[in-house]
Design an enzyme around this catalytic site. Structure first.
Site, PDB file in Angstrom:
ATOM      1  N   SER A  85       0.842  -1.198   0.000  1.00 42.39           N
ATOM      2  CA  SER A  85       0.000   0.000   0.000  1.00 42.39           C
ATOM      3  C   SER A  85       0.871   1.240   0.000  1.00 42.39           C
ATOM      4  O   SER A  85       1.789   1.359   0.824  1.00 42.39           O
ATOM      5  CB  SER A  85      -0.917   0.025   1.223  1.00 42.39           C
ATOM      6  OG  SER A  85      -1.637   1.244   1.267  1.00 42.39           O
ATOM      7  N   VAL A  87       7.391   2.381   4.199  1.00 46.36           N
ATOM      8  CA  VAL A  87       8.342   1.728   3.296  1.00 46.36           C
ATOM      9  C   VAL A  87       7.853   1.824   1.849  1.00 46.36           C
ATOM     10  O   VAL A  87       8.635   2.095   0.939  1.00 46.36           O
ATOM     11  CB  VAL A  87       8.596   0.264   3.716  1.00 46.36           C
ATOM     12  CG1 VAL A  87       9.532  -0.437   2.738  1.00 46.36           C
ATOM     13  CG2 VAL A  87       9.191   0.208   5.123  1.00 46.36           C
ATOM     14  N   CYS A  88       6.558   1.634   1.625  1.00 50.78           N
ATOM     15  CA  CYS A  88       6.004   1.721   0.267  1.00 50.78           C
ATOM     16  C   CYS A  88       6.152   3.134  -0.290  1.00 50.78           C
ATOM     17  O   CYS A  88       6.487   3.324  -1.460  1.00 50.78           O
ATOM     18  CB  CYS A  88       4.540   1.300   0.259  1.00 50.78           C
ATOM     19  SG  CYS A  88       4.263  -0.387   0.830  1.00 50.78           S
ATOM     20  N   ASP A  89       5.900   4.123   0.552  1.00 56.04           N
ATOM     21  CA  ASP A  89       6.070   5.524   0.191  1.00 56.04           C
ATOM     22  C   ASP A  89       7.526   5.761  -0.226  1.00 56.04           C
ATOM     23  O   ASP A  89       7.803   6.315  -1.296  1.00 56.04           O
ATOM     24  CB  ASP A  89       5.678   6.389   1.390  1.00 56.04           C
ATOM     25  CG  ASP A  89       5.883   7.872   1.175  1.00 56.04           C
ATOM     26  OD1 ASP A  89       7.052   8.320   1.123  1.00 56.04           O
ATOM     27  OD2 ASP A  89       4.878   8.599   1.093  1.00 56.04           O
TER      28      ASP A  89
END
Length: 166
Positions: A54, A59-61
């Site tokens: 997501s 971490v995804c950002d």
């Protein structure tokens, strides 16, 4: 199959593991305007496919921002970030984050990408963190299934693989 944990708990991935040398499986995901996108839509170019659970997590950002920065340095490489976030949420996140070089795509509708690339997490309707490089002939030249979903991929190895792919 790749052995993957999520918050240190083992998870089961749905689909077949994709390996270097494999013909890249096709998929259908949604662009931010809800139009369908397939692997063939970027045929003839190298694709770096960044897979995240997501965009709305740290971490995804960071992963998406990092590949967005690297995109300007890569010639003839399309960077696709695929998550199960709704297309509307992806568009809003990209606008707020200033993401303009990476194309965010949603696998929410069918989990087509997740199942075809073996990254759909059973029971969670999330994708495991992974990075794939697909060359202009649709052959997988790099595949990383990140062992712990909450950690970063090997950015340098993925970027080098994208640079080396033809």
């Amino acid at each position: 199959m790749a052995s993957v944990t999520f918050a240190n708990n083992p998870v089961t991935l749905i689909g077949n593991e994709v390996k270097v040398g494999d013909k890249a499986p096709d998929f259908t995901v949604l662009a931010n305007d809800l139009s369908p996108v397939t692997l063939a839509d970027s045929k003839g170019s190298v694709r770096l496919i960044s897979v995240v659970p997501s965009l709305d997590t740290g971490v995804c950002d960071a992963q998406t921002r990092r590949f967005n920065e690297e995109a300007a340095k890569l010639d003839n490489v399309n960077i696709l970030t695929i998550s199960v976030d709704l297309p509307f949420a992806q568009a809003r996140w990209c606008g707020a984050a200033g993401i303009d070089k990476v194309k965010t795509l949603s696998d929410h509708r069918d989990l087509s990408f997740g199942e075809n690339y073996g990254v759909a997490i059973e029971g969670l309707r999330l994708l495991a963190r992974a990075v794939f490089v697909v060359d202009s002939n649709d052959v997988v030249t790099y595949a990383e299934y990140v062992p712990e979903v909450t950690t970063h991929p090997n950015y340098e190895a993925a970027i080098e693989a994208a640079k080396a792919a033809k």
